[in-house]
Design an enzyme around this catalytic site. Structure first.
Site, PDB file in Angstrom:
ATOM      1  N   SER A   6       0.851  -1.190   0.000  1.00 41.83           N
ATOM      2  CA  SER A   6       0.000   0.000   0.000  1.00 41.83           C
ATOM      3  C   SER A   6       0.883   1.236   0.000  1.00 41.83           C
ATOM      4  O   SER A   6       1.624   1.481   0.957  1.00 41.83           O
ATOM      5  CB  SER A   6      -0.886   0.023   1.243  1.00 41.83           C
ATOM      6  N   HIS A  31      -1.171  -1.294  -4.254  1.00 39.61           N
ATOM      7  CA  HIS A  31      -2.454  -1.049  -3.604  1.00 39.61           C
ATOM      8  C   HIS A  31      -2.608   0.449  -3.340  1.00 39.61           C
ATOM      9  O   HIS A  31      -1.731   1.091  -2.755  1.00 39.61           O
ATOM     10  CB  HIS A  31      -2.495  -1.845  -2.296  1.00 39.61           C
ATOM     11  N   ASP A  33      -4.852   3.325  -1.664  1.00 37.40           N
ATOM     12  CA  ASP A  33      -5.876   3.584  -0.643  1.00 37.40           C
ATOM     13  C   ASP A  33      -6.454   4.979  -0.799  1.00 37.40           C
ATOM     14  O   ASP A  33      -5.805   5.969  -0.452  1.00 37.40           O
ATOM     15  CB  ASP A  33      -5.252   3.443   0.753  1.00 37.40           C
ATOM     16  N   MET A  35      -9.113   7.697   0.350  1.00 33.26           N
ATOM     17  CA  MET A  35      -9.942   8.041   1.521  1.00 33.26           C
ATOM     18  C   MET A  35     -10.519   9.432   1.355  1.00 33.26           C
ATOM     19  O   MET A  35      -9.802  10.349   0.936  1.00 33.26           O
ATOM     20  CB  MET A  35      -9.076   8.019   2.785  1.00 33.26           C
ATOM     21  N   HIS A  67      -8.459   0.673  -3.787  1.00 31.81           N
ATOM     22  CA  HIS A  67      -9.344   0.428  -2.643  1.00 31.81           C
ATOM     23  C   HIS A  67     -10.033   1.741  -2.298  1.00 31.81           C
ATOM     24  O   HIS A  67      -9.413   2.652  -1.747  1.00 31.81           O
ATOM     25  CB  HIS A  67      -8.478  -0.091  -1.480  1.00 31.81           C
ATOM     26  N   MET A  69     -12.174   3.868  -0.184  1.00 35.95           N
ATOM     27  CA  MET A  69     -12.809   4.064   1.126  1.00 35.95           C
ATOM     28  C   MET A  69     -13.539   5.391   1.077  1.00 35.95           C
ATOM     29  O   MET A  69     -13.163   6.361   1.749  1.00 35.95           O
ATOM     30  CB  MET A  69     -11.732   4.043   2.230  1.00 35.95           C
ATOM     31  N   MET A 138     -11.106  -6.464   5.696  1.00 36.73           N
ATOM     32  CA  MET A 138     -10.355  -5.462   6.457  1.00 36.73           C
ATOM     33  C   MET A 138      -9.959  -6.056   7.806  1.00 36.73           C
ATOM     34  O   MET A 138     -10.820  -6.518   8.562  1.00 36.73           O
ATOM     35  CB  MET A 138     -11.202  -4.199   6.692  1.00 36.73           C
ATOM     36  N   GLY A 143      -8.946   3.625   7.486  1.00 39.51           N
ATOM     37  CA  GLY A 143      -8.749   5.059   7.688  1.00 39.51           C
ATOM     38  C   GLY A 143      -7.294   5.437   7.903  1.00 39.51           C
ATOM     39  O   GLY A 143      -6.880   6.518   7.532  1.00 39.51           O
ATOM     40  N   GLY A 146      -0.673   1.628   9.671  1.00 31.38           N
ATOM     41  CA  GLY A 146       0.080   1.426  10.904  1.00 31.38           C
ATOM     42  C   GLY A 146      -0.734   1.006  12.114  1.00 31.38           C
ATOM     43  O   GLY A 146      -0.270   1.137  13.249  1.00 31.38           O
ATOM     44  N   ASP A 176      -6.242  -6.773   4.417  1.00 35.74           N
ATOM     45  CA  ASP A 176      -5.673  -5.422   4.431  1.00 35.74           C
ATOM     46  C   ASP A 176      -5.718  -4.837   5.839  1.00 35.74           C
ATOM     47  O   ASP A 176      -6.794  -4.679   6.418  1.00 35.74           O
ATOM     48  CB  ASP A 176      -6.504  -4.555   3.467  1.00 35.74           C
ATOM     49  N   GLY A 178      -2.521  -3.982   9.069  1.00 33.93           N
ATOM     50  CA  GLY A 178      -1.737  -4.559  10.163  1.00 33.93           C
ATOM     51  C   GLY A 178      -1.055  -5.881   9.835  1.00 33.93           C
ATOM     52  O   GLY A 178      -0.684  -6.620  10.745  1.00 33.93           O
ATOM     53  N   SER A 199       2.926  -0.194   6.132  1.00 31.16           N
ATOM     54  CA  SER A 199       4.109   0.103   6.956  1.00 31.16           C
ATOM     55  C   SER A 199       5.122  -1.034   6.946  1.00 31.16           C
ATOM     56  O   SER A 199       6.329  -0.775   6.940  1.00 31.16           O
ATOM     57  CB  SER A 199       3.709   0.424   8.390  1.00 31.16           C
TER      58      SER A 199
HETATM   59  C1  DX5 Z   1      -6.296   1.098   5.909  1.00 34.38           C
HETATM   60  C2  DX5 Z   1      -5.802   0.878   4.496  1.00 34.38           C
HETATM   61  C3  DX5 Z   1      -4.668  -0.069   4.423  1.00 34.38           C
HETATM   62  C4  DX5 Z   1      -3.449   0.433   5.126  1.00 34.38           C
HETATM   63  C5  DX5 Z   1      -2.508  -0.699   5.369  1.00 34.38           C
HETATM   64  O1  DX5 Z   1      -7.340   1.986   5.907  1.00 34.38           O
HETATM   65  O2  DX5 Z   1      -6.841   0.339   3.707  1.00 34.38           O
HETATM   66  O3  DX5 Z   1      -4.351  -0.449   3.099  1.00 34.38           O
HETATM   67  O4  DX5 Z   1      -2.796   1.434   4.431  1.00 34.38           O
HETATM   68  O5  DX5 Z   1      -1.451  -0.204   6.083  1.00 34.38           O
HETATM   69  P1  DX5 Z   1      -0.717  -1.035   7.211  1.00 34.38           P
HETATM   70  O6  DX5 Z   1      -0.143  -2.242   6.503  1.00 34.38           O
HETATM   71  O7  DX5 Z   1       0.308  -0.092   7.710  1.00 34.38           O
HETATM   72  O8  DX5 Z   1      -1.733  -1.438   8.222  1.00 34.38           O
HETATM   73 ZN    ZN Z   2      -6.385  -0.672   1.551  1.00 37.10          ZN
END
Ligand code: DX5
Ligand code: ZN
Length: 221
Positions: A6, A31, A33, A35, A67, A69, A138, A143, A146, A176, A178, A199
Site C-alpha cells: 500500500s 495497492h 488507498d 480516503m 481500494h 474508502m 479489512m 482510515g 500502521g 488489508d 496490520g 508500513s
Molecule cells: C487502511 C488501508 C490499508 C493500510 C494498510 O485503511 O486500507 O491499506 O494502508 O497499512 P498497514 O499495513 O500499515 O496497516
Molecule cells: Zn487498503
C-alpha cells in the site's frame, strides 16, 4: 501469495521511486488507498496521484489495485478506470446498490472487489459473491495505516473461503491492515490470496521487508 504494497505508507515526496523499490524487490501489485474524510476519518489522495504512478505500472506490467474508502463510489469509478485501475474495490457499507456498482466496474473493463469492515458480517456478500473477482477482508478499521491487526480476521478469512466455495465464486481473498511477516502465514494458511501491507513494506529497507514476507510464506518440503 500476491503481495500488494500500500503506497499510503510510502514517502509521497518520492512516491514513484519508493513504489518502484517494492516492485523491484518482487512485490506483485500496487495497492492504492483512496480516503474521502467521510466514509473514513482521513483524507489520502485520488486519481491524479495514481496518474503519477501510471508510467511505473505500465513499464512493469503491475496491476493497479484501487481500494475506495469513499462514499458514493459510483461517482468516481470512471476516473479511476481512466488512470489505469485494474481492480476497483468498493466498500459494502458504502453501496446501497452493490450489484449495480459491481456491474458498473465490470462495464469499465476492470475487475470488481468488495471490502468488508471488521464488524461487517460475511453474510452480506452471499448474494453478490458469484459476481466478484475479489473480496477484501479489512483486518483493521479503515482510515489509517500502521494500526494493530485484529486477530479475529484469520477466522473471517477461513469462513470467507467456505462462503466463496459454497457459492461457486472464484473471487480472490485479499486481507488489508496490520499485516506483517509475523502474522502473514496464518492468513495465507486460512486462505488469503492477496496480502496488502503498508508500513511493513515501506518503513525501513523495502527490499528486506519484501523478502521477509516471502520468507514467512515459503513452503518447505
Ligand atoms: C487502511 C488501508 C490499508 C493500510 C494498510 O485503511 O486500507 O491499506 O494502508 O497499512 P498497514 O499495513 O500499515 O496497516
Ligand atoms: Zn487498503
Amino acid at each position: 501469495m500476491i503481495l500488494a504494497p500500500s503506497v499510503l505508507a510510502a514517502d509521497f515526496g518520492r512516491l514513484a521511486a519508493h513504489a518502484r523499490e517494492a516492485l523491484d524487490a518482487g512485490a506483485d501489485w500496487l495497492h492504492i488507498d483512496v480516503m474521502d474524510g467521510h466514509f473514513v476519518p482521513n483524507i489520502s489522495f485520488g486519481a491524479p496521484v495514481m496518474r503519477g504512478l501510471k508510467t511505473l505500472v505500465e513499464e512493469t506490467n503491475t496491476p493497479f489495485d484501487v481500494h475506495l474508502m469513499i462514499e458514493e463510489p459510483d461517482r468516481y469509478l470512471e476516473d479511476f478506470a481512466a488512470v489505469g485501475a485494474d481492480l476497483i474495490t468498493v466498500h459494502e457499507e458504502a453501496c446501497p446498490h452493490l450489484h449495480r456498482t459491481v456491474q458498473a466496474i465490470h462495464a469499465l473493463g476492470c475487475r470488481a472487489g468488495v471490502a468488508v469492515n471488521p464488524a461487517t458480517p460475511l453474510v452480506t456478500l452471499e448474494e453478490i459473491a458469484p459476481d466478484l473477482d475479489l473480496v477484501l477482508i479489512m483486518s483493521v478499521n479503515p482510515g489509517f495505516g500502521g494500526q494493530a491487526f485484529i486477530e479475529g480476521s484469520v477466522g473471517k478469512v477461513r469462513r470467507c473461503r467456505q462462503l466463496l466455495a459454497g457459492s461457486g465464486s472464484r473471487a480472490l481473498i485479499e486481507v488489508d491492515g496490520g499485516v506483517t511477516p509475523a502474522n502473514v502465514r496464518s492468513l495465507t494458511e486460512a486462505g488469503a490470496d492477496v496480502i496488502v501491507a503498508g508500513s511493513a513494506v515501506f518503513r525501513g529497507d523495502v527490499a528486506d521487508n519484501v523478502a521477509a514476507f516471502r520468507e514467512a510464506t515459503v513452503t518447505r518440503a
